[in-house]
Design an enzyme around this catalytic site. Structure first.
Site, PDB file in Angstrom:
ATOM      1  CG  HIS A 142      -0.309   0.431   2.482  1.00 21.35           C
ATOM      2  ND1 HIS A 142      -0.020  -0.580   3.458  1.00 21.35           N
ATOM      3  CD2 HIS A 142       0.105   1.470   2.952  1.00 21.35           C
ATOM      4  CE1 HIS A 142       0.446  -0.124   4.443  1.00 21.35           C
ATOM      5  NE2 HIS A 142       0.493   0.946   4.363  1.00 21.35           N
ATOM      6  CG  ASP A 172       0.314  -3.988   2.845  1.00 22.72           C
ATOM      7  OD1 ASP A 172       0.478  -3.360   1.606  1.00 22.72           O
ATOM      8  OD2 ASP A 172       0.105  -3.454   3.945  1.00 22.72           O
ATOM      9  CB  SER A 245       3.243   1.907   5.766  1.00 17.63           C
ATOM     10  OG  SER A 245       2.003   2.382   6.509  1.00 17.63           O
ATOM     11  CG  LEU A 300      -8.663 -26.613  -0.587  1.00 18.03           C
ATOM     12  CD1 LEU A 300      -9.228 -26.810   0.962  1.00 18.03           C
ATOM     13  CD2 LEU A 300      -8.501 -27.789  -1.109  1.00 18.03           C
ATOM     14  N   GLY A 301     -11.723 -23.875  -3.014  1.00 22.76           N
ATOM     15  CA  GLY A 301     -12.912 -23.649  -3.470  1.00 22.76           C
ATOM     16  C   GLY A 301     -13.896 -23.861  -2.562  1.00 22.76           C
TER      17      GLY A 301
END
Length: 504
Positions: A142, A172, A245, A300-301
């Site tokens: 970010h 991130d 950050s 995996l779904g």
């Protein structure tokens, strides 16, 4: 020119708390007892009738972080990003727009003519750290999102234009490269060895104050935060603020154990809750970004949810554990492996699943194409399944009054209606399901069922229509909770119904 410290804020309801992207760096150090510390007095003698109390050893000093800062501080960098934002087209004066004063400043014969759009530079700041002497840098994704120019500033005041080799928004993490040689670097640690209560140190640029050092302890490990599915965060009480950050988190041995990324705050500033990305996760992402420019993740779904105590009881578990399967995508690895809605995944490839949030990072880190062993609980019995992991590819609200509910559903406290063919087509259902048109007092309201929810399954039985629901309610156990599967919007989830009364 606008200067903004890179932050990412997620407001929550109620107290309007926020997840604010921040960052911090930590330098390793050793415990240090001051040479001139006073010697504690000897404890008074005790009589033979009273035994001396036994206590844990007292800490005689606090760590001196200065050697760590001197050694590793030069490897922490300040990152400035610039983004050119186009301003809107200017219109004629006198129209109430913000450009009237600018128009009046023009010569008369230019006034009223449309002005060309301009680029307004927006600046942002963050932190990072050098992991290779040839100029490889880790930071937060970010920090460099949408940046047109990234500048890295070292502690010796040298500045370099950086190239973004890659970034991964899911974790991130971003990797930068500057053209330089013989740069100071940090030493990598193992975040798995980090323990709650240990000291950690951060270095970064909060609010633009470069190379600021703050320290604290590890407050917790494996924290799951909203919208951060693939990161088991390290929680600390290290002071982290906007501009930190992407900076490193160090242990006392001088090793980087995390990248400080977010804070939880009601004000937008530090309030004692800071979160770092484990360095093990960051390095795995970094290797893929450098090699391929992107990150491949296992898939995996399944849609999963956590287990509350009530849900655990309704599934016959002695305590909440595992990831409850709320949905299985058709033709997915999970479907082909035989996973079913209502299964509780308690182990993945030999690793226990205590919380639902434990599963996504493990699946994401699984090599695409490899097989994973899953231990699930189904109808109170353990079942072993094998899934071949694939790559992750980047209802009408009814009306009515509670007292108008069909008496056959009075024990639930809901009014329901069969789904029309159009509603089923819109929801992607071939058959079954009933829509909730109203919710009154009762187990349904207590469980969190809302008007517009579609009830799909009660216990282990799929709901075909309102008539069958009446029969299922009549046969439901009156001495224990029962799970009910609900479709809400695009998601499905289980809710736990308290024992049903049949006096209605």
């Amino acid at each position: 020119m606008t200067i903004a410290r890179k932050t990412r804020i997620l407001l929550t309801t109620g107290a309007a708390a926020a997840i604010v992207a921040g960052a911090a760096a930590f330098l390793p150090t050793a415990w240090h007892s001051p040479a001139n510390a006073a010697t504690p007095p000897e404890p008074p003698a005790t009589s033979s009738r009273a035994a001396a109390p036994v206590s844990s050893p007292a800490i005689t000093g606090l760590p001196d972080f200065s050697p760590l800062v001197e050694r590793y501080g030069p490897a922490v960098v300040n990152i400035t990003v610039k983004q050119d934002v186009k301003t809107a087209m200017r219109g004629p004066p006198g129209m109430g727009g913000p450009d009237d004063d600018e128009q009046q400043a023009l010569p008369f014969f230019f006034r009223g003519l449309p002005m060309m759009p301009r680029r307004q530079p927006v600046m942002g700041e963050g932190s990072g750290f050098i992991i290779d002497s040839s100029g490889l840098i880790l930071t937060n994704a970010h920090v460099v999102d949408d940046a047109d120019r990234v500048t890295v500033k070292l502690t010796d005041k040298r500045e370099f234009t950086a190239k973004v080799l890659g970034k991964d928004r899911q974790t991130d993490v971003a990797v930068l490269k500057i053209e330089a040689k013989d740069l100071p670097t940090v030493v990598m640690g193992d975040s798995a060895d980090l323990k709650v209560g240990q000291w950690v140190l951060a270095i970064g640029s909060p609010f633009g104050f470069e190379n600021t050092v703050t320290a604290g302890i590890v407050s917790a490990k494996g924290r799951a935060l909203p919208d951060d599915t693939y990161v088991p965060f390290i929680q600390t009480d290290v002071a982290v603020n906007p501009g930190n950050s992407g900076g490193p988190l160090f242990n006392l041995q001088g090793q980087v154990v995390g990248i400080n990324s977010q804070i939880f705050s009601r004000t937008g500033g530090y309030e004692g809750l800071s979160f770092a990305i484990p360095i093990d996760v960051a390095l795995r992402v970094q290797r893929e970004l450098v090699a391929n420019g992107h990150v491949s993740r296992g898939w995996l779904g399944v849609g999963i949810q956590g287990m509350s105590r009530e849900l655990a009881a309704s599934f016959g578990l002695d305590q909440p554990r595992g990831a409850l399967v709320a949905s299985v995508q058709p033709d997915s690895p999970a479907a082909r492996a035989g996973l079913k809605t209502g299964d509780v995944i308690v182990e993945y490839d030999g690793q226990a699943i205590s919380e639902a949030s434990d599963l996504p990072p493990l699946v994401g880190a699984t090599a695409v194409g490899s097989s994973a062993k899953l231990k699930v609980l189904r109808d109170g019995k353990e079942k072993l399944l094998s899934a071949r992991v694939e790559q992750l590819a980047d209802a009408d609200t009814g009306t009515g009054k509670p007292d108008a509910a069909d008496k056959s559903h009075a024990s639930l406290g809901v009014a329901v209606a069969d789904l029309s063919p159009e509603q089923r087509a819109r929801l992607g259902l071939d058959a079954g399901g009933v829509v909730v048109t109203a919710v009154g007092d009762g187990p349904a309201a207590d469980a969190g069922i809302r008007p517009g929810d579609v009830l799909l399954r009660l216990g282990q039985t799929e709901i075909r229509d309102t008539r069958q629901l009446r029969q299922l309610v009549a046969k439901a156990p009156a001495d224990k909770p029962i799970p009910i599967l609900v479709r809400r919007g695009e998601s499905t989830l289980f809710l736990a119904l308290e024992p049903l009364s049949r006096n209605g």
